[in-house]
Design a protein around this motif. Structure first.
Motif, PDB file in Angstrom:
ATOM      1  N   LEU A 194       0.826  -1.213   0.000  1.00 24.24           N
ATOM      2  CA  LEU A 194       0.000   0.000   0.000  1.00 24.24           C
ATOM      3  C   LEU A 194       0.860   1.264   0.000  1.00 24.24           C
ATOM      4  N   PHE A 195       2.125   1.114  -0.403  1.00 25.53           N
ATOM      5  CA  PHE A 195       3.099   2.205  -0.475  1.00 25.53           C
ATOM      6  C   PHE A 195       3.420   2.806   0.887  1.00 25.53           C
ATOM      7  N   TYR A 196       3.213   2.015   1.947  1.00 19.22           N
ATOM      8  CA  TYR A 196       3.733   2.368   3.260  1.00 19.22           C
ATOM      9  C   TYR A 196       5.118   1.736   3.407  1.00 19.22           C
ATOM     10  N   ASN A 197       5.853   2.145   4.433  1.00 18.47           N
ATOM     11  CA  ASN A 197       7.207   1.646   4.648  1.00 18.47           C
ATOM     12  C   ASN A 197       7.226   0.440   5.573  1.00 18.47           C
ATOM     13  N   ASP A 198       8.207  -0.431   5.351  1.00 22.12           N
ATOM     14  CA  ASP A 198       8.580  -1.396   6.376  1.00 22.12           C
ATOM     15  C   ASP A 198       9.861  -0.870   7.025  1.00 22.12           C
ATOM     16  N   CYS A 199      10.560  -1.709   7.784  1.00 20.39           N
ATOM     17  CA  CYS A 199      11.685  -1.193   8.575  1.00 20.39           C
ATOM     18  C   CYS A 199      12.788  -0.604   7.706  1.00 20.39           C
ATOM     19  N   SER A 200      13.211  -1.331   6.664  1.00 19.86           N
ATOM     20  CA  SER A 200      14.329  -0.848   5.852  1.00 19.86           C
ATOM     21  C   SER A 200      13.909   0.274   4.916  1.00 19.86           C
ATOM     22  N   ALA A 201      12.670   0.262   4.440  1.00 19.49           N
ATOM     23  CA  ALA A 201      12.190   1.380   3.622  1.00 19.49           C
ATOM     24  C   ALA A 201      12.111   2.655   4.454  1.00 19.49           C
ATOM     25  N   GLU A 202      11.835   2.513   5.747  1.00 20.69           N
ATOM     26  CA  GLU A 202      11.768   3.674   6.634  1.00 20.69           C
ATOM     27  C   GLU A 202      13.130   4.352   6.749  1.00 20.69           C
ATOM     28  N   THR A 203      14.171   3.568   6.981  1.00 24.33           N
ATOM     29  CA  THR A 203      15.501   4.159   7.116  1.00 24.33           C
ATOM     30  C   THR A 203      15.999   4.704   5.777  1.00 24.33           C
ATOM     31  N   ARG A 204      15.696   4.022   4.678  1.00 19.92           N
ATOM     32  CA  ARG A 204      16.084   4.527   3.358  1.00 19.92           C
ATOM     33  C   ARG A 204      15.442   5.883   3.094  1.00 19.92           C
ATOM     34  N   SER A 205      14.147   5.990   3.390  1.00 22.73           N
ATOM     35  CA  SER A 205      13.429   7.243   3.162  1.00 22.73           C
ATOM     36  C   SER A 205      13.971   8.353   4.050  1.00 22.73           C
ATOM     37  N   LEU A 206      14.333   8.004   5.272  1.00 25.12           N
ATOM     38  CA  LEU A 206      14.826   8.994   6.226  1.00 25.12           C
ATOM     39  C   LEU A 206      16.158   9.590   5.777  1.00 25.12           C
ATOM     40  N   PHE A 207      17.059   8.765   5.254  1.00 23.40           N
ATOM     41  CA  PHE A 207      18.399   9.236   4.910  1.00 23.40           C
ATOM     42  C   PHE A 207      18.511   9.768   3.478  1.00 23.40           C
ATOM     43  N   ALA A 208      17.576   9.428   2.596  1.00 21.50           N
ATOM     44  CA  ALA A 208      17.694   9.819   1.189  1.00 21.50           C
ATOM     45  C   ALA A 208      17.815  11.323   0.974  1.00 21.50           C
ATOM     46  N   PRO A 209      17.022  12.176   1.632  1.00 25.17           N
ATOM     47  CA  PRO A 209      17.155  13.617   1.367  1.00 25.17           C
ATOM     48  C   PRO A 209      18.548  14.169   1.664  1.00 25.17           C
ATOM     49  N   PHE A 210      19.307  13.460   2.498  1.00 25.67           N
ATOM     50  CA  PHE A 210      20.639  13.920   2.866  1.00 25.67           C
ATOM     51  C   PHE A 210      21.716  13.368   1.933  1.00 25.67           C
ATOM     52  N   GLY A 211      21.272  12.649   0.893  1.00 27.55           N
ATOM     53  CA  GLY A 211      22.217  12.096  -0.063  1.00 27.55           C
ATOM     54  C   GLY A 211      22.922  10.853   0.427  1.00 27.55           C
ATOM     55  N   VAL A 212      22.396  10.226   1.468  1.00 28.70           N
ATOM     56  CA  VAL A 212      22.972   8.986   2.000  1.00 28.70           C
ATOM     57  C   VAL A 212      22.134   7.831   1.475  1.00 28.70           C
ATOM     58  N   TRP A 213      22.702   7.068   0.535  1.00 28.21           N
ATOM     59  CA  TRP A 213      21.971   5.951  -0.059  1.00 28.21           C
ATOM     60  C   TRP A 213      22.115   4.717   0.818  1.00 28.21           C
ATOM     61  N   LEU A 214      20.987   4.054   1.089  1.00 32.44           N
ATOM     62  CA  LEU A 214      20.987   2.791   1.820  1.00 32.44           C
ATOM     63  C   LEU A 214      20.369   1.720   0.935  1.00 32.44           C
ATOM     64  N   PRO A 215      20.906   0.501   0.961  1.00 35.25           N
ATOM     65  CA  PRO A 215      20.328  -0.583   0.167  1.00 35.25           C
ATOM     66  C   PRO A 215      18.918  -0.923   0.628  1.00 35.25           C
ATOM     67  N   ARG A 216      18.234  -1.715  -0.183  1.00 38.19           N
ATOM     68  CA  ARG A 216      16.847  -2.062   0.100  1.00 38.19           C
ATOM     69  C   ARG A 216      16.717  -2.940   1.338  1.00 38.19           C
TER      70      ARG A 216
END
Length: 556
Positions: free
Chosen positions: A402-424
């Protein structure tokens, strides 16, 4: 049949008794003759008697059985309860205090943040030989688009089919949304639609084909196989059933570059390579791109790339000569799009739409600074808190269900605006920092080491397929305890027999026991416990490119 005849005879006798009793009932107003009451009850149950007789009538074509066995009633699902998260303060400002001295101090040096952002952008749009962008023919030709890569990809897809084939021995059975096990016909139809021969290394001449480049024009769910049908494990087991669709892997946001590796036979699905992973997505979410579009998009992204920092920001534009916005789609937090300035000075986001021929066209959406920021956004506690305030309390979505986050999608979304890429996947995210493995340590040593070595807001904690962010330690009942930010399904006892469901993004202390349910096991007490500190020096592991297969995460 004997039961039916007996019931019919009883009904006839009751009708006769009712006729004889009519005059008696007229003499005794307000009373109901016994035979009439009996008839009323019998008429009510007669259909049930008939149905029972039909249901138990022997089938003349079936062999006789020695005895009748009654099926056991279905098990009652009593392995789920609700964890009272309201007992724990969810105010982000309480844990990341605006009056703290370092509230606006960068958590990464400018040099390191720039290096990480350059690597982030290269994954999407890079052209250097080692940049793993889906639009980079040089890299794809030497890494995936060769006989070895084709063989790996074909083997990966075949193993996925086998994993969901209930007819195979040793396979963990999966069920559909109707609680029925998937049939062999179901998986064979999916396998046929995959047209796996197109991935056969003996037949695939796999030079890089620019015509296979594309870009997502909508949010796209990434599936392990080309089907929207869910595949649940036994819902009676704790932590299974909805929302844990084993076929759901992740999601791609609007404006994500992709390269098509295969197409389903019916044309409805594309197997794509993206900056994050390989998987099947709905073909309607992709538009093809030509050399002109790629050059325009790359050039704009190189000049200024922006990130969404408000949940589900609307991407809309207006037709020429009109002022009414046309809704196109929404952009979750962490969506990256080129940022440009309009002639009247407004901040605009470039986003793609598909024309009638499914070719990508550039459109513009006006987004203010509260929704869309220029990357890399300075990584400060203030800015981290701003993103957390948008995400906290939102529901848990396994694999971005439903396009909500799970645990790893949450951390990826949190760090992305800062240019820090995290794997899936959560286990891979530890590669972003300096890693410490504490699986052999007891719980007290784990918590003490976390407090001593962890950096608040910059330390990831990984436990058995689950990832969370360390916020720092706080006093609770006179004891210093680690506080975490995480998107978690729930807590479970040591025997894994039930779930105390949280089901969303929350702030939660890592306690050894929780007074609301002392039987549940601490997240710090799981068999695996690792921490990874981002920043200060390079990570101790290389960041992987998207693999041909995805590890199966473990819901918490």
């Amino acid at each position: 049949m004997d039961a039916i005849l007996a019931a019919r005879g009883a009904l006839q006798r009751a009708l006769s008794s009712r006729t004889a009793a009519t005059s008696d009932s007229q003499r005794c107003v307000g009373s109901t003759p016994h035979a009439l009451r009996r008839f009323t009850r019998l008429a009510a149950v007669l259909p049930l008697i008939v149905l029972a007789a039909c249901a138990t009538a022997p089938n003349p074509e079936s062999p006789p059985t020695a005895g009748h066995t009654t099926s056991a009633p279905p098990a009652t699902r009593d392995n789920i309860s609700r964890f009272p998260i309201e007992h724990y303060d969810q105010d982000v400002d309480h844990w990341i205090r605006p009056d703290a001295p370092g509230y606006d101090q960068p958590l990464l040096s400018a040099q390191e943040q720039t290096q990480r952002f350059d690597a982030f952008r290269a994954r999407y749009f890079g052209t250097a030989p080692r940049d793993p962008s889906p639009w980079n023919g040089t890299w794809l030709a030497t890494s995936l688009l060769n006989a070895g890569g084709a063989a790996q990809l074909a083997d990966s897809q075949a193993r996925r089919v086998s994993r969901f084939d209930n007819s195979r021995s040793g396979i963990r059975k999966t069920y559909g949304e109707n609680f029925q096990p998937h049939t062999q016909a179901w998986i064979r139809a999916i396998e046929s639609n995959m047209a796996l021969a197109q991935l056969d290394a003996d037949h695939a001449s796999w030079p890089y084909d620019p015509r296979r480049r594309g870009i997502t024009v909508d949010n796209a769910l990434v599936r392990l196989l080309p089907t929207n049908d869910p595949a649940f494990y036994d819902f009676r087991e704790a932590g299974e059933g909805y929302p844990f669709d084993a076929l759901q892997d992740s999601a791609l946001r609007p404006g994500t570059p992709v390269y098509t590796l295969a197409r389903s036979q019916d044309g409805a699905w594309l197997l794509v390579y993206s900056p994050d992973l390989i998987g099947w997505i709905d073909a309607r979410t992709v538009a093809s791109v030509d050399a002109r579009f790629v050059a325009t998009w790359r050039d704009a992204a190189q000049r200024s790339l922006g990130a969404i920092v408000r949940h589900d920001a609307t991407l809309s534009d207006t037709a020429p000569g009109t002022t009414t916005p046309i809704y196109r789609t929404f952009a979750p937090i962490g969506t990256v799009l080129p940022l440009v300035q309009s002639r009247d000075g407004r901040q605009m986001a470039m986003f793609p739409i598909a024309d009638a021929q499914r070719h990508a066209q550039v459109h513009m959406a006006a987004l203010d600074a509260s929704s869309f920021v220029r990357m890399p956004w300075t990584l400060t506690p203030r800015h981290m808190a701003q993103v957390m305030k948008q995400q906290i309390g939102r529901p848990y979505g396994w694999g971005n269900t439903l396009f909500y986050n799970d645990c790893s999608a949450e951390t990826r979304s949190l760090f992305a605006p800062f240019g820090v890429w995290l794997p899936r996947h959560s286990s891979d995210q530890l590669r972003a920092g300096r890693r410490t493995d504490l699986r052999d340590a007891d719980i007290d040593t784990r918590l003490r080491t976390l407090a001593e070595r962890g950096r608040p807001l910059m330390t990831l904690i990984h436990i058995n397929g689950h990832i969370m962010l360390y916020l720092g330690n706080a006093e609770r009942d006179g004891v210093s305890v680690p506080m975490t930010y995480q998107n978690v399904w729930g807590l479970s006892p040591a025997d894994n027999s039930r779930r105390n469901v949280i089901g969303g993004s929350v702030i939660l202390p890592l306690l050894k026991t929780y007074p609301e349910d002392p039987a549940v096991r601490s997240l710090a007490g799981k068999p695996l416990f690792e921490i990874s500190v981002i920043g200060g020096s390079a990570s101790n592991e290389s960041t992987p490119s998207p693999g041909v297969d995805s590890p199966e995460e473990m819901p918490q």
